[in-house]
Enzyme design. Structure first.
Site, PDB file in Angstrom:
ATOM      1  CG  LEU A  40      14.157  -6.621 -20.614  1.00 59.19           C
ATOM      2  CD1 LEU A  40      14.256  -5.728 -21.852  1.00 59.19           C
ATOM      3  CD2 LEU A  40      15.192  -7.730 -20.678  1.00 59.19           C
ATOM      4  CG  HIS A  41      17.256  -6.325 -14.194  1.00 56.46           C
ATOM      5  ND1 HIS A  41      18.583  -6.100 -14.487  1.00 56.46           N
ATOM      6  CD2 HIS A  41      17.115  -7.669 -14.147  1.00 56.46           C
ATOM      7  CE1 HIS A  41      19.212  -7.247 -14.593  1.00 56.46           C
ATOM      8  NE2 HIS A  41      18.356  -8.222 -14.405  1.00 56.46           N
ATOM      9  CG  HIS A  97      18.189  -7.432 -18.814  1.00 58.53           C
ATOM     10  ND1 HIS A  97      17.352  -7.624 -17.742  1.00 58.53           N
ATOM     11  CD2 HIS A  97      18.670  -8.652 -19.137  1.00 58.53           C
ATOM     12  CE1 HIS A  97      17.309  -8.915 -17.434  1.00 58.53           C
ATOM     13  NE2 HIS A  97      18.113  -9.563 -18.261  1.00 58.53           N
ATOM     14  N   GLY A 147      25.999  -9.650 -19.389  1.00 57.59           N
ATOM     15  CA  GLY A 147      26.373  -9.057 -18.100  1.00 57.59           C
ATOM     16  C   GLY A 147      27.458  -9.875 -17.401  1.00 57.59           C
ATOM     17  CG  ASP A 159      24.330 -14.289 -15.465  1.00 59.37           C
ATOM     18  OD1 ASP A 159      23.968 -15.003 -14.534  1.00 59.37           O
ATOM     19  OD2 ASP A 159      23.644 -13.344 -15.901  1.00 59.37           O
TER      20      ASP A 159
END
Ligand code: PAF
Length: 281
Positions: free
Chosen positions: A33-34, A37, A147, A150
């Site tokens: 995760l970043h 996310h 997100g 995408d």
């Protein structure tokens, strides 16, 4: 915050919350995760009483020549991050839990999946729809968060949700960027330092396209040509696609008016990166 690995455990926990009259948000992820996310988890924690984060590197959305085996994973770090952001449950199943006895049922969408990423990754969205459909059935969330990086995936999931009557509110959250503009992605980890510098050209081209549209340009070909020229200033960039499409149907458009989407996939060495912007009212 609990971490569970089985469908039965998720269902039992969600039932308890439902019995207490609590609302449930779902953030489907493949982990590593970043902050992109993180923004989804934060939005869910704000808008729902309870938040479930799924962490599952879904094999059915990878073709045999893709990066399934090397896809970055770090459940310990992901759990700490989710807890800090206010998640209540992590669902981190093994492949056998999601696809036992050789799964033979899949969700296969037409048209929207046959453009953009669907052309270079023909089985990808069948896997995405199948796993997201399964997660919707397992968790039965009120809301689910994805997100906008995408953008095609988001449009497909919204359409699947409508077509198959899942009755989930599907929410798209803005792209989160690094300080220099590069869209956050788990796959940025594949970039060499040189490619990492070069990849900033994507957000530069997005800003250029947005500025042209904001100045009144509606001819998709003109905007795409300027964006393509910008990307091609970077010798390390290899364009997979750069297209203007209708943001709902994913079919190509010539005129840039809402709800159009300009989307790109560009390779830098081993990394295939996405970026985009929507033309809104
Ligand atoms: O966007 C992703 O990380 C994945 O495609 C998703 C939605 C979690 C399905 O595996």
């Amino acid at each position: 915050m609990k971490i569970v690995k089985t469908v039965a455990e998720v269902r039992a926990q969600v039932k308890e919350w439902r019995d207490e009259g609590l609302s449930v948000g779902l953030v489907p992820t493949m982990g590593y995760l970043h902050e992109g996310h993180g923004s989804l988890v934060t939005a869910s924690a704000k808008e729902n009483n309870r938040t479930v984060v799924s962490v599952f590197v879904n094999p059915t959305q990878f073709a045999p020549n893709e990066d399934l085996a090397n896809y970055p994973r770090d459940l310990e770090k992901d759990s700490a991050y989710c807890e800090e952001l206010g998640a209540d449950l992590i669902f981190a199943p093994e492949v056998e839990e999601m696809y036992h006895d050789g799964n033979v049922t899949f969700i296969n969408m037409t048209t929207l999946t046959e453009e953009l990423c669907g052309l270079s990754r023909p089985i990808h969205f069948k896997g995405v729809c199948t796993v997201v459909g399964k997660l919707f059935n397992i968790v039965r969330p009120d809301r689910a968060y994805f997100g906008k990086k995408d953008a095609q995936q988001l449009a497909i999931i919204k359409r699947m949700n409508e077509d198959l009557n899942f009755d989930v509110e599907v929410i798209g959250c803005p792209i989160v960027r690094e300080e220099d503009g590069l869209a956050k992605s788990s796959r940025n980890v594949y970039l060499t330092p040189e490619e990492r510098k070069a990849a900033v050209v994507l957000s530069r081209s997005v800003r250029l396209g947005e500025a042209m549209v904001n100045n009144g340009e509606t001819d998709a070909e003109k905007v795409l040509a300027a964006m393509r020229a910008e990307i091609e200033t970077e010798p390390l960039a290899e364009i997979d696609y750069l297209k203007a499409v209708d943001g709902l149907t994913m079919q190509q458009v010539k005129e840039l008016k809402a709800p159009a989407l300009i989307a790109m996939a560009v390779r830098f060495g081993k990394a295939r990166l996405l970026d985009n912007f929507f033309i809104e009212e």
